[in-house]
Scaffold this motif. Structure first.
Motif, mmCIF file in Angstrom:
data_model
loop_
_atom_site.group_PDB
_atom_site.id
_atom_site.type_symbol
_atom_site.label_atom_id
_atom_site.label_comp_id
_atom_site.label_asym_id
_atom_site.label_seq_id
_atom_site.Cartn_x
_atom_site.Cartn_y
_atom_site.Cartn_z
ATOM 1 N N LYS A 142 2.473 6.858 6.563
ATOM 2 C CA LYS A 142 1.380 6.246 7.320
ATOM 3 C C LYS A 142 0.754 5.108 6.521
ATOM 4 O O LYS A 142 0.450 4.039 7.077
ATOM 5 N N SER A 143 0.575 5.318 5.221
ATOM 6 C CA SER A 143 0.028 4.264 4.355
ATOM 7 C C SER A 143 0.981 3.080 4.289
ATOM 8 O O SER A 143 0.553 1.917 4.303
ATOM 9 N N LEU A 144 2.262 3.377 4.224
ATOM 10 C CA LEU A 144 3.269 2.328 4.159
ATOM 11 C C LEU A 144 3.282 1.494 5.440
ATOM 12 O O LEU A 144 3.341 0.258 5.393
ATOM 13 N N SER A 145 3.204 2.148 6.577
ATOM 14 C CA SER A 145 3.176 1.440 7.863
ATOM 15 C C SER A 145 1.958 0.536 7.964
ATOM 16 O O SER A 145 2.037 -0.582 8.484
ATOM 17 N N SER A 146 0.829 1.026 7.471
ATOM 18 C CA SER A 146 -0.392 0.218 7.488
ATOM 19 C C SER A 146 -0.216 -1.039 6.626
ATOM 20 O O SER A 146 -0.621 -2.139 7.032
ATOM 21 N N LYS A 147 0.396 -0.879 5.463
ATOM 22 C CA LYS A 147 0.607 -2.020 4.575
ATOM 23 C C LYS A 147 1.574 -3.030 5.193
ATOM 24 O O LYS A 147 1.347 -4.245 5.131
#
Length: 473
Positions: free
Chosen positions: A164-169
């Protein structure tokens, strides 16, 4: 055979007699002595007999090359078996009828009456699937310009916090025009993220050109990247050829495995990136460039710089924004969903219902370190899909090193009681298994968190997240 069981067989046959007689498939039922108990009218008609005349006769005396008596003896099903009857090659299924652990008979069906019929139906199914895929793809791309980018961020599977953090970035980075370096082990999906960044950018309607720097011979790299003019070298095509940089103009150029780029080409690439223009091999004019560059590598570029195998100035040019993809062992919460995704994908491709992983198999998969990452997981699921029976994938169908590793850790862990009738949900069971594994390894490592993280194949930060998640102090 006990009378009660014979009555059950009779009751079952009578219940479905009308249906069985209406079927195009040929059906025969035998008792525990392999004597014909029922044969439907279409099958009897083909054999040239009356159904009532063959009741009670041994099936081997009525049906040529039958194996129904063997099914009764072994209790083993036989699927898609060839059988020659009256000169025709047929395809039959045979299944034992089991009551309270005892074989009380068997049922056989001829599903294709000759191999030509089977081939016709097979071709028909393939045509239907191809038509379905065509219309589906057409509807998906009706309002979409073909650019070469095939994957979107939504195509990347994963619900774990790290994903989820990766997708946000990725979403934040994609909207700009910044150069991106994607790093990760082989099989982590670096190319998918390059596609996704392009799809989310303002260049989405322009070309997405990809180059695998490790796959092109060194003597061809320059002409492949920068193109060449007619007569530039022996064998050059008439009229010349545009390079990948020219083809990507206005869009995105993705250089995969840039860590394998030879030093000479690194210098030329740096010059192109600095000047924002490219000159073809054998050419005299430079072409202005308007591209976004995305690169990817599984190699440690910092170590390559120290060894003199990668230019430091090029490193800083391409490493404006770095996106680090986690290995699968650091996102174990996604394994179940990824496995199901690959099984469903194979199901859509083949038209066969997707099998389900048993809890034991999934537990072993959670315990495995997946050195080949998502690519390895996909290969394991494909092998299991094609070798599975009864729509289940047990532990025995997983590769030996995976199953053994999982079994070893499970034996040392405190297992949840999966046999309870009021068992918790699969997710809760898997969380319990993960918690037990971590607790066991903590004891083995004397509560040394660094050793625990190393043995589990995860980073210390991931370990602390899991300790907090499971309430382990």
């Amino acid at each position: 055979m006990p009378l009660k069981k014979l009555e059950k067989l009779t009751q079952a046959a009578n219940t479905y007699k009308t249906i069985l007689n209406a079927m195009e498939e040929w059906v025969v039922i035998v008792d525990h002595q392999a004597k014909i108990f029922f044969i439907n009218r279409p099958y009897a008609r083909f054999l040239g007999v009356k159904a009532e005349d063959v009741m009670g006769k041994k099936v081997t005396d009525v049906i040529e090359n039958t194996r129904m008596h063997i099914t009764v003896q072994t209790g083993q099903a036989e699927r898609l078996s060839f059988q020659k009857i009256l000169g025709s090659n047929m395809i039959a299924n045979r299944f034992p009828i089991i009551e309270q652990g005892e074989v009380i008979g068997a049922v056989g069906t001829v599903i294709f009456h000759d191999t030509h019929e089977w081939k016709q139906i097979n071709s028909h199914i393939k045509a239907l699937l191809a038509e379905h895929d065509f219309h589906r793809q057409k509807s998906l791309t009706a309002d979409k310009v073909e650019t070469g980018a095939n994957f979107h961020l939504n195509d990347i599977i994963g619900d774990s916090q790290v994903m989820k953090s990766l997708s946000s970035k990725v979403t934040q980075v994609a909207s700009g025009d910044v150069t991106v370096l994607i790093r990760g082990e082989s099989g982590t999906g670096k190319e998918l993220y390059a596609h996704a960044i392009h799809q989310l950018s303002d260049r989405a309607e322009f070309p997405f050109i990809k180059v695998n720097c490790a796959a092109i011979p060194e003597n061809l790299l320059e002409s492949e990247l920068f193109g060449y003019e007619e007569g530039a070298f022996t064998g050059a095509k008439k009229g010349g050829k545009a390079g990948k940089f020219q083809l990507a103009n206005g869009g995105t150029l993705f250089l995969d495995e840039i860590g394998d780029l030879p030093l000479l080409m690194q210098a030329k690439l740096l010059r192109v990136l600095q000047d924002r223009e490219v000159e073809s091999v054998g050419g005299t004019r430079s072409t202005p460039l308007n591209i976004r560059l995305i690169t990817a590598t599984h190699r440690p570029l910092e170590s390559l710089i120290e060894s003199g195998d990668f230019r430091e100035d090029l490193y800083y040019r391409i490493n404006v924004v770095a996106i680090d993809l986690p290995p699968l062992r650091e996102r174990r919460d996604d394994i179940a969903k990824l496995a199901d995704f690959f099984l469903q994908k194979l199901s859509r491709r083949t038209g066969r219902r997707a099998p389900k992983l048993t809890v034991q198999a999934l537990t072993a998969m959670l315990a495995y370190n997946w050195p080949g990452n998502i690519r390895e997981l996909e290969n394991v699921m494909e092998a299991a899909f094609y070798t599975s029976h009864d729509r289940k994938i047990p532990l025995s169908l997983l590769p030996p090193q995976l199953a053994q590793n999982g079994t070893s850790i499970q034996e040392n862990a405190i297992q949840p009681n999966l046999a309870q009738p009021n068992a918790s949900s699969l997710k809760e069971q898997l969380n319990q298994v993960e918690r037990n594994i971590i607790k066991t390894v903590l004891i083995e490592c004397g509560d040394n968190r660094t050793k625990v993280a190393k043995q589990l194949g995860i980073s210390k930060s991931t370990l602390y997240e899991k300790l907090d998640k499971h309430g382990i102090s």
